[in-house]
Motif scaffolding. Structure first.
Motif, PDB file in Angstrom:
ATOM      1  N   ASN A  10       0.805  -1.223   0.000  1.00 43.34           N
ATOM      2  CA  ASN A  10       0.000   0.000   0.000  1.00 43.34           C
ATOM      3  C   ASN A  10       0.838   1.273   0.000  1.00 43.34           C
ATOM      4  O   ASN A  10       0.426   2.294   0.543  1.00 43.34           O
ATOM      5  CB  ASN A  10      -1.009   0.023   1.148  1.00 43.34           C
ATOM      6  CG  ASN A  10      -2.125   1.020   0.878  1.00 43.34           C
ATOM      7  OD1 ASN A  10      -2.515   1.234  -0.276  1.00 43.34           O
ATOM      8  ND2 ASN A  10      -2.614   1.660   1.926  1.00 43.34           N
ATOM      9  N   LEU A  11       2.010   1.212  -0.600  1.00 51.44           N
ATOM     10  CA  LEU A  11       2.796   2.432  -0.761  1.00 51.44           C
ATOM     11  C   LEU A  11       2.194   3.257  -1.901  1.00 51.44           C
ATOM     12  O   LEU A  11       1.542   2.718  -2.793  1.00 51.44           O
ATOM     13  CB  LEU A  11       4.245   2.091  -1.128  1.00 51.44           C
ATOM     14  CG  LEU A  11       5.074   1.334  -0.107  1.00 51.44           C
ATOM     15  CD1 LEU A  11       6.424   0.963  -0.729  1.00 51.44           C
ATOM     16  CD2 LEU A  11       5.286   2.187   1.128  1.00 51.44           C
ATOM     17  N   SER A  12       2.471   4.545  -1.844  1.00 49.03           N
ATOM     18  CA  SER A  12       2.144   5.374  -2.992  1.00 49.03           C
ATOM     19  C   SER A  12       3.176   5.080  -4.081  1.00 49.03           C
ATOM     20  O   SER A  12       4.302   4.703  -3.792  1.00 49.03           O
ATOM     21  CB  SER A  12       2.213   6.840  -2.581  1.00 49.03           C
ATOM     22  OG  SER A  12       2.566   7.643  -3.685  1.00 49.03           O
ATOM     23  N   PHE A  13       2.757   5.235  -5.355  1.00 46.56           N
ATOM     24  CA  PHE A  13       3.722   5.040  -6.450  1.00 46.56           C
ATOM     25  C   PHE A  13       4.851   6.065  -6.358  1.00 46.56           C
ATOM     26  O   PHE A  13       5.908   5.907  -6.945  1.00 46.56           O
ATOM     27  CB  PHE A  13       3.032   5.198  -7.809  1.00 46.56           C
ATOM     28  CG  PHE A  13       2.053   4.098  -8.142  1.00 46.56           C
ATOM     29  CD1 PHE A  13       1.877   3.009  -7.288  1.00 46.56           C
ATOM     30  CD2 PHE A  13       1.322   4.146  -9.313  1.00 46.56           C
ATOM     31  CE1 PHE A  13       0.982   2.003  -7.596  1.00 46.56           C
ATOM     32  CE2 PHE A  13       0.419   3.137  -9.641  1.00 46.56           C
ATOM     33  CZ  PHE A  13       0.237   2.079  -8.774  1.00 46.56           C
ATOM     34  N   TYR A  14       4.578   7.164  -5.651  1.00 51.53           N
ATOM     35  CA  TYR A  14       5.552   8.260  -5.600  1.00 51.53           C
ATOM     36  C   TYR A  14       6.489   8.171  -4.401  1.00 51.53           C
ATOM     37  O   TYR A  14       7.386   8.980  -4.259  1.00 51.53           O
ATOM     38  CB  TYR A  14       4.814   9.599  -5.576  1.00 51.53           C
ATOM     39  CG  TYR A  14       3.840   9.728  -6.723  1.00 51.53           C
ATOM     40  CD1 TYR A  14       4.314   9.966  -8.014  1.00 51.53           C
ATOM     41  CD2 TYR A  14       2.483   9.556  -6.534  1.00 51.53           C
ATOM     42  CE1 TYR A  14       3.428  10.046  -9.081  1.00 51.53           C
ATOM     43  CE2 TYR A  14       1.590   9.637  -7.594  1.00 51.53           C
ATOM     44  CZ  TYR A  14       2.069   9.879  -8.872  1.00 51.53           C
ATOM     45  OH  TYR A  14       1.205   9.952  -9.931  1.00 51.53           O
TER      46      TYR A  14
END
Lengths: 810, 189
Positions: free
Chosen positions: B60-64
């Motif tokens: 669930n990390l952000s792509f950024y």
């Protein structure tokens, strides 16, 4: 594992079941009806005991009587009987806030089935013996607390002989050595157990208690030799009113004396074994219940310190000296006893921070009614509360307990991030109640930042920025806006800069900039918003620009070392022509080029370092100034992103391209000198040094523990070598810092900034930083020496024991 | 007493996801057994692949979210030995997960307890014990290159490329179809 309790809305206390939604449906179908209505008694009892006292809507005496009756009605269930005793013992160690309630269940059960008390006492006393033998002092304390709550069903003097025996041990230990900490711990345990004995029948035991306390006074009132080591405040030498924190046992002794003088009211302790007037019959049964002999508890010949090092403790509060008392004052026993129960809860429940947070928020469930003000009462409303009603804010008491652990010296029991996570969860569970309490804690710490020990200041910094990162980076920065204009050497300004840097590391510059009021925005320069730093050799005005670009291209193209060598030699020649140190010049160019090639991410830079490892190692070995230049280049290239620089230095240490002494020397001599002491006020420099020292001490500890194992012989050489270099490292730190702290540093003497007054002000600030640094590393050195001493004692004991065994066998 | 199950759930246990995958493979244990009333003692299978695990899967990390941000947060539980960012199989850009490897099992467990379920880059992240990274696992296994969960996601998640990619794809197809129809219509007139 999940308990069967679905009342709390399916809160498993876990976040980690990915398909929770579906699983919960499953759970419902599968277990709903069966568990609820047909669960066998031992399951129901387990469920009831686990959640005992958690429901504030349920009267204690009803809950306790119903559990006790369910238990005695099913007495014939053998599984239940055994499980009950084990579970009571286990709960008293794992969820200590519930101990008095468990004891009450046992006391009520005693009226019908007195055998249960004997079963319990047999296991409890055996447990106490075992825990004493292992030096598990907290468990000893928690078992004794359970025993103390059972005092009313014990024959004769009950717990008192045990406490007296422990005290005589403490005396022996204290007379043997002034630095003894086990004796202090024993006295602490005695004093913390006593109130639970007294809560049940104060008149009956008043004399016994007085006798015991007369004895403990001798040890408790004596300041401990090691207390300065754990003092959280580091007041300036010029401050006359430097009043050190109170030692925990001295405080306890005084507090209990006050209780004794008033006939032991202990009004905050829960007495769940008391039945309301309407239930005279039950109360009478309870009073006339059978009393039991306490099986003897044998103390071992020698007591041991156990797995965790013991240090004296002091009482720390972030809500001290407020206009309204939102936490118990230091003069009340409530301060120590509630704190003790909460800190045990925090320390023990590290396996599930959600449960810890829930216990903290619900602290008022576990103490006498009216001990606290209503939950979430705003601080401003406390002053409207009429005495004798309590103004103690449960949130403040809970938050205070977490901070006391986060700020424990010399070391917190768990990783610091655990305490961060507990505060985060508490804040998530009850934001309206907890967030304002945290706000006041932050303000207190910020106000006192100049007096706070530097290691604690950095723990504060780390928690603060991490906490904000969990809550959208919102903080009322406006209230510190004036401090933005302070010089960078001022502790408040240093804190602000450090906090912003750490926020950026967990996020990114533009995001953080948007959370800050206008004057702060200048602290985030345009270079900090760049994702990758500028490559200085891209600019032709930089010396060696062409060579820098060439090397970067070669490193990027994975060229061989032979291809790079000619350019390095060219730099050497150029440097000599310009009267520069050739090795320093080539190291700077080469390291900067490697960093540039790896600027995209940590993985990239690690790959680049891996490829050029040999050349970097040679550079580091070439000369002291070349070694320093490696660090200078890293810190300069990543100057706007110190977090990355620190990570790279850490990896360079792992590769042995750098040695710890080089990092220390660079930070405290080279760089601190170049910045005329400013470096000492920069949080990332502290972090760099601290991490390096922890790496070294961690390694020494690892080796020492290995060497302490009887069958390992070869390790002792490594151990000696590692120990020696650690001591040298601490000596180097000491030497460097002493000259900063005493103002003897050349750079300080030569300082030519500002006029006379400005200069002396600056000098005073630098000296103060030097003193604060010095205190941290002197303490760390002392702790490591204490650890080594303890480890060698253990090693000697174990080889002695091994030899002894061998003799008896032969 | 050590074998007794704890009176509170532990957060340093593998997730239901790992257990179910493991079960499908034929090994591992069944959560139901673990929850059974009579079974008061925890049963650890002999060959538990996670008993010394030093690696965590982080989800669930952000792509950024960058490596450096992950590094900053996860270092709070111990020194990181290796960090592998999860990448889109085709574009080789971050696709919202990573593997963090510590030097010790204890650090990995502590990370489960103290960091899993907290925020990084303002998203609640998920951690799971992992038997260890193997080459190839850094790539998304979804049809369009990212993680499977980002294929049919119906909520708009700005940090993870908006709607699910299949849904976006279908929307694009519909749009093209609509435009084709329109132009056809125009031609007929």
């Amino acid at each position: 594992m999940a308990d069967y309790d679905r009342r709390s809305g399916g809160d498993r206390g876990g976040y980690n079941s990915r398909k929770r939604r579906y699983r919960d449906d499953d759970d419902y179908d599968r277990r709903g009806p069966r568990r609820r209505f047909d669960a066998p008694p031992h399951v129901r009892i387990r469920r009831l005991l686990l959640s005992i006292a958690e429901n504030p809507m349920r009267a204690w005496h009803e809950e306790i009587a119903s559990i006790a009756n369910l238990f005695t009605e099913n007495w014939d269930d053998e599984l239940l009987r055994g499980n009950f005793v084990d579970l009571v013992l286990q709960l008293s160690l794992e969820q200590p806030l519930k101990t008095p309630f468990l004891a009450a269940v046992v006391l009520v059960a005693n009226t019908n089935r007195p055998e249960i008390v004997d079963m319990l006492l047999a296991k409890l006393t055996a447990g106490i013996e075992a825990k004493i033998g292992a030096g598990e002092w907290r468990d000893v304390k928690l078992y004794l607390k359970l025993l103390a709550c059972l005092q009313s069903c014990l024959e004769g003097d009950g717990v008192f002989p045990v406490l007296e025996e422990l005290f005589s041990r403490a005396v022996d230990l204290q007379t043997a050595s002034s630095e003894d900490t086990i004796g202090t711990e024993l006295v602490k345990i005695i004093l913390l157990t006593l109130p639970y004995v007294m809560a049940a029948s104060p008149e009956q035991w008043a004399q016994k208690a007085m006798d015991l306390m007369e004895k403990t006074d001798i040890i408790a009132s004596e300041p401990h030799a090691l207390q300065t080591l754990v003092e959280p405040y580091h007041t300036e030498t010029s401050e006359d009113n430097a009043n050190p924190s109170q030692s925990l046992i001295k405080l306890l002794q005084t507090q209990l004396q006050i209780e004794a003088n008033n006939g032991w009211p202990l009004s905050f302790l829960p007495r769940p074994w008391e039945f309301p007037l309407g239930e005279v019959e039950q109360q009478a049964k309870l009073n006339d219940a059978l009393k039991h002999a306490l099986p003897p508890i044998a103390l071992p010949q020698t007591v041991v310190a156990g797995p965790r090092p013991l240090f004296p403790e002091v009482y720390f509060s972030v809500y001290a000296s407020q206009e309204v008392e939102s936490v118990p004052s230091e003069s009340t026993a409530a301060a120590s006893l509630i704190r003790d129960a909460l800190t045990d809860t925090i320390s023990i429940l590290h396996v599930n921070r959600n449960v810890t947070a829930r216990h903290l928020i619900e602290v008022d469930c576990f103490f006498a009614p009216r001990t606290f003000a209503a939950r979430a009462t705003p601080f401003d409303r406390l002053r409207d509360i009429e005495p004798p009603k309590s103004t103690w804010k449960p949130e403040d008491v809970a938050v205070d307990a977490v901070f006391s652990q986060l700020f424990q010296l010399p070391n917190a029991e768990h990783k610091l991030v655990y305490y961060h996570s507990v505060l985060t969860e508490a804040c998530k569970l009850a934001p309206a109640a907890i967030a304002p309490s945290l706000g006041r804690a932050i303000r207190y710490l910020y106000r006192n930042i100049q007096r706070l020990d530097l290691e604690l200041e950095n723990r504060f910094l780390d928690w603060f920025s991490h906490h904000l990162s969990n809550f959208g980076f919102t903080w009322k920065w406006t209230e510190w806006v004036d401090d933005v204009y302070l010089p960078d050497l001022h502790p408040c300004k240093a804190f602000i800069k450090g906090a912003i840097d750490k926020e950026i590391r967990l996020s990114f510059a533009q995001r953080i900039k948007n959370t800050l009021p206008e004057p702060y925005k200048d602290l985030i320069g345009p270079e900090m918003e760049l994702e990758t730093p500028d490559f200085k050799f891209a600019n032709d005005d930089t010396p060696f620009a062409a060579e820098g670009r060439e090397i970067a291209a070669l490193v990027k193209g994975k060229a061989s070392d032979e291809d790079i060598q000619p350019i390095i030699e060219r730099i050497h020649a150029l440097a000599l022509d310009n009267n520069l140190d050739p090795l320093v010049a080539s190291t700077d160019v080469f390291v900067t080029a490697v960093l540039h090639v790896g600027s995209k991410s940590l993985s990239h830079v690690l790959a680049a370092i891996e490829r050029t490892k040999d050349r970097l190692t040679d550079a580091g070995a070439a000369s002291e100034s070349a070694r320093a230049q490696i660090i200078s280049a890293v810190m300069a290239y990543w100057g706007s992103h110190p977090g990355v620089a620190i990570a790279i230095v850490e990896k360079l240490l792992n590769y042995s391209i750098l040695v710890p002494a080089a990092v220390i020397n660079w930070a405290l001599v080279t760089y601190a000198g170049a910045t005329k002491g400013d470096a000492l006020a920069r949080a990332h420099i502290y972090e760099l040094v601290f991490n390096t020292v922890m790496k070294v001490t961690g390694r020494v500890r690892q080796v020492a523990l290995k060497a302490a194992q009887p069958d390992v012989v070869t390790e002792s050489d490594t151990k000696d070598a590692e120990t020696r270099s650690m001591r040298e490292l601490f000596r180097a730190i000491e030497d460097a810092l002493v000259s900063w702290a005493s103002g003897n540093k050349d750079e300080m003497i030569e300082m030519e900034i500002g006029d006379g007054e400005g200069k002396s002000q600056r000098e005073a600030l630098v000296r103060r930083w030097g003193e604060r640094w010095l205190r941290v590393y002197r303490r760390r050195a002392a702790i490591e020496e204490a650890f080594l001493l303890e480890a060698s004692k253990k090693a000697a004991a174990s080889t002695g024991a091994a030899n002894g065994d061998a003799e008896t066998i032969s | 007493m050590a074998s007794q199950r704890s009176t509170v759930d532990r957060l340093d246990k593998p997730s239901a996801y790992f257990n179910s995958r493991n079960k499908r493979r034929g090994g591992g244990r069944d959560r139901r057994d673990e929850d059974d009333d009579v079974n008061m003692h925890q049963e650890q299978p002999e060959d538990d692949p996670l008993k010394d695990a030093t690696t965590l899967y982080v989800g669930n990390l952000s792509f950024y979210t960058t490596e450096e941000q992950v590094y900053e947060l996860f270092s709070k539980c111990g020194e990181i030995k290796r960090l592998i960012m999860g990448l889109d199989r085709f574009t080789k850009t971050p696709c919202g997960f990573c593997f963090v490897e510590y030097y010790t099992h204890q650090d990995a467990l502590d990370c489960m307890k103290y960091i899993g379920g907290t925020k990084l880059d303002e998203r609640i992240i998920r951690t799971d014990l992992d038997p260890g990274f193997e080459e190839g696992r850094q790539y998304g296994r979804g049809k369009s290159g990212g993680q499977v969960r980002d294929e049919y996601r119906e909520d708009f998640d700005e940090g993870r490329g908006g709607l699910g990619r299949q849904i976006q794809q279908e929307a694009r197809l519909r749009e093209v179809e609509r435009r084709d129809n329109e132009s056809d219509f125009g031609r007929l007139r």
